[in-house]
Design an enzyme around this catalytic site. Structure first.
Site, mmCIF file in Angstrom:
data_model
loop_
_atom_site.group_PDB
_atom_site.id
_atom_site.type_symbol
_atom_site.label_atom_id
_atom_site.label_comp_id
_atom_site.label_asym_id
_atom_site.label_seq_id
_atom_site.Cartn_x
_atom_site.Cartn_y
_atom_site.Cartn_z
ATOM 1 N N ASN A 150 -18.558 16.425 -1.994
ATOM 2 C CA ASN A 150 -18.703 14.981 -2.173
ATOM 3 C C ASN A 150 -19.674 14.753 -3.334
ATOM 4 O OD1 ASN A 150 -19.354 12.135 -1.773
ATOM 5 N ND2 ASN A 150 -18.517 12.370 0.287
ATOM 6 N N CYS A 202 13.359 -3.079 15.614
ATOM 7 C CA CYS A 202 13.715 -1.774 16.182
ATOM 8 C C CYS A 202 15.215 -1.725 16.466
ATOM 9 C CB CYS A 202 12.943 -1.554 17.477
ATOM 10 S SG CYS A 202 13.412 -0.056 18.347
ATOM 11 N N ALA A 249 -13.413 16.541 -5.388
ATOM 12 C CA ALA A 249 -12.445 17.413 -4.722
ATOM 13 C C ALA A 249 -11.612 18.198 -5.735
ATOM 14 C CB ALA A 249 -11.535 16.557 -3.835
ATOM 15 N N SER A 258 -17.166 9.634 3.969
ATOM 16 C CA SER A 258 -18.532 9.150 4.144
ATOM 17 C C SER A 258 -19.088 9.565 5.499
ATOM 18 C CB SER A 258 -18.565 7.625 3.992
ATOM 19 O OG SER A 258 -17.635 7.043 4.868
ATOM 20 N N CYS A 269 15.510 -1.550 20.656
ATOM 21 C CA CYS A 269 15.130 -2.628 21.587
ATOM 22 C C CYS A 269 14.978 -3.982 20.898
ATOM 23 C CB CYS A 269 13.848 -2.251 22.330
ATOM 24 S SG CYS A 269 12.381 -2.332 21.296
ATOM 25 N N ARG A 324 0.838 -1.205 0.000
ATOM 26 C CA ARG A 324 0.000 0.000 0.000
ATOM 27 C C ARG A 324 0.875 1.259 0.000
ATOM 28 N NH1 ARG A 324 -4.321 0.441 4.377
ATOM 29 N NH2 ARG A 324 -5.072 2.002 2.923
ATOM 30 N N HIS A 377 -5.750 8.845 11.476
ATOM 31 C CA HIS A 377 -5.640 7.392 11.379
ATOM 32 C C HIS A 377 -4.207 6.935 11.119
ATOM 33 C CE1 HIS A 377 -10.243 7.037 10.459
ATOM 34 N NE2 HIS A 377 -9.979 7.297 11.722
ATOM 35 N N ASP A 386 -2.101 8.279 3.417
ATOM 36 C CA ASP A 386 -1.093 8.671 2.420
ATOM 37 C C ASP A 386 -0.481 10.018 2.825
ATOM 38 O OD1 ASP A 386 -2.560 10.943 1.271
ATOM 39 O OD2 ASP A 386 -3.907 9.471 0.381
HETATM 40 N N1 APR Z 1 -14.065 13.773 -4.500
HETATM 41 C C1 APR Z 1 -14.766 13.890 -3.344
HETATM 42 N N2 APR Z 1 -15.371 12.856 -2.736
HETATM 43 C C2 APR Z 1 -15.277 11.646 -3.315
HETATM 44 C C3 APR Z 1 -14.579 11.438 -4.519
HETATM 45 C C4 APR Z 1 -13.956 12.566 -5.122
HETATM 46 N N3 APR Z 1 -13.269 12.444 -6.250
HETATM 47 N N4 APR Z 1 -14.666 10.119 -4.835
HETATM 48 C C5 APR Z 1 -15.368 9.532 -3.859
HETATM 49 N N5 APR Z 1 -15.752 10.446 -2.929
HETATM 50 C C6 APR Z 1 -16.497 10.225 -1.676
HETATM 51 C C7 APR Z 1 -17.451 9.058 -1.671
HETATM 52 O O1 APR Z 1 -18.736 9.466 -2.159
HETATM 53 C C8 APR Z 1 -17.498 8.713 -0.171
HETATM 54 O O2 APR Z 1 -18.509 9.469 0.494
HETATM 55 O O3 APR Z 1 -15.532 9.915 -0.693
HETATM 56 C C9 APR Z 1 -16.138 9.157 0.352
HETATM 57 C C10 APR Z 1 -15.194 8.034 0.737
HETATM 58 O O4 APR Z 1 -15.768 7.339 1.809
HETATM 59 P P1 APR Z 1 -14.992 6.137 2.540
HETATM 60 O O5 APR Z 1 -14.458 5.198 1.499
HETATM 61 O O6 APR Z 1 -15.902 5.621 3.599
HETATM 62 O O7 APR Z 1 -13.703 6.847 3.148
HETATM 63 P P2 APR Z 1 -13.492 7.622 4.523
HETATM 64 O O8 APR Z 1 -14.692 8.446 4.868
HETATM 65 O O9 APR Z 1 -12.177 8.279 4.431
HETATM 66 O O10 APR Z 1 -13.396 6.399 5.538
HETATM 67 C C11 APR Z 1 -13.039 6.638 6.856
HETATM 68 O O11 APR Z 1 -12.684 4.292 7.268
HETATM 69 O O12 APR Z 1 -11.858 2.696 5.798
HETATM 70 C C12 APR Z 1 -11.670 3.314 7.047
HETATM 71 O O13 APR Z 1 -9.780 4.029 8.279
HETATM 72 C C13 APR Z 1 -10.356 4.056 6.991
HETATM 73 O O14 APR Z 1 -9.830 6.398 7.165
HETATM 74 C C14 APR Z 1 -10.771 5.479 6.672
HETATM 75 C C15 APR Z 1 -12.113 5.590 7.391
#
Ligand code: APR
Length: 247
Positions: free
Chosen positions: A219, A153, A237, A195, A156, A69, A118, A103
């Site tokens: 979004n 490490c 975005a 989300s 340790c 990753r 995270h 990232d």
């Molecule tokens: N621009 C803006 N939003 C976007 C785009 C884009 N190009 N493409 C997708 N999305 C939106 C989707 O509609 C969705 O609502 O980004 C969101 C991604 O949601 P998730 O995959 O649930 O990601 P996130 O909210 O970061 O998840 C939170 O959950 O998987 C775990 O730890 C992980 O940090 C992550 C956490």
């Protein structure tokens, strides 16, 4: 119309928080957590790979997946959205970036100190003393599906683990505290590409809304954060954020 309203709110703000999730990096081609469980990794699930128990049971498997990753994230480039967030900080110095992403695309676009709720793919740490051995994740170039023994490490001798927050783990306390304080004290919070369902991170925009800040959501899809958003911008975005940077 709503884009102009959002731009006016940002232009008038003194302290802005930008809260980002996986959608922020989607246009850079960074796979989400789930999208990285493909190809030779498809036979595993998150429970095999993203928990402390999984690392304890099979450290080489888990390290190999995170090395994979990290290599994919390293090969990606910041998009116009990340660059707009960095430009926003240049225009409004009291801008705090809070990301759920592991990232480093905010940093590489020029954001000075994004808060990583995270953790990060690029901050491995010792399971024993918690030290951060520098860039050990670079040591071997991973292949898809390949187990790689984690480094030890240098202080340790304990195993080095990925510096991300796994299921069942607490968020880094200082990062969460700083993010909550910024959300409680901002006039505008931009929630981008998340989300809004993974807690406690998903509290951040809700804290800002409760404290009276304007919440602007970027979004393409509806989310539970629609309910707390002052302005909902349905789009990506990279296409929308550049229009929100004050001239
Ligand atoms: N621009 C803006 N939003 C976007 C785009 C884009 N190009 N493409 C997708 N999305 C939106 C989707 O509609 C969705 O609502 O980004 C969101 C991604 O949601 P998730 O995959 O649930 O990601 P996130 O909210 O970061 O998840 C939170 O959950 O998987 C775990 O730890 C992980 O940090 C992550 C956490």
């Amino acid at each position: 119309m709503s884009l102009e309203r959002a731009a006016a709110l940002v232009a008038a703000a003194r302290h802005v928080v930008v809260f980002t999730g996986a959608g922020m990096s989607a246009e850079s081609g960074v796979p989400t957590f789930r999208d990285d469980l493909t190809g030779l990794w498809a036979r595993y699930d998150a429970g095999n790979l993203a928990t402390p128990e999984a690392f304890h049971a099979d450290p080489d498997l888990v390290w190999g997946w995170y090395a994979w990753r990290a290599a994919r994230a390293r090969a990606a480039e910041p998009n116009a959205g990340h660059r707009a967030v960095a430009a926003l900080e240049a225009a409004i110095p009291a801008t705090t970036v809070v990301t759920q992403n592991v990232d480093d695309l905010h940093e590489r676009a020029g954001s000075t100190a994004p808060i990583h709720l995270h953790g990060s793919l690029f901050a491995p740490r010792c399971v024993g003393d918690g030290a951060h051995p520098a860039a050990l994740i670079d040591a071997e170039e991973p292949d898809e599906g390949r187990r790689i023994a984690p480094p030890r490490c240098v202080t340790c001798g304990a195993l080095v683990r990925p510096g991300v927050v796994w299921f069942g783990e607490a968020l880094p306390e200082a990062a969460l505290h700083a993010a909550v304080a910024a959300a409680a004290g901002c006039d505008v919070l931009l929630t981008v590409g998340t989300s809004g369902v993974v807690y406690p991170a998903a509290e951040i925009p809700r804290i800002a809304a409760r404290a009276g800040a304007a919440v602007i959501q970027v979004n393409p899809d509806a989310t539970p954060l629609d309910a707390v958003s002052t302005v909902n911008l349905r789009g990506t975005a990279a296409t929308l954020l550049p229009a929100l940077v004050p001239a």
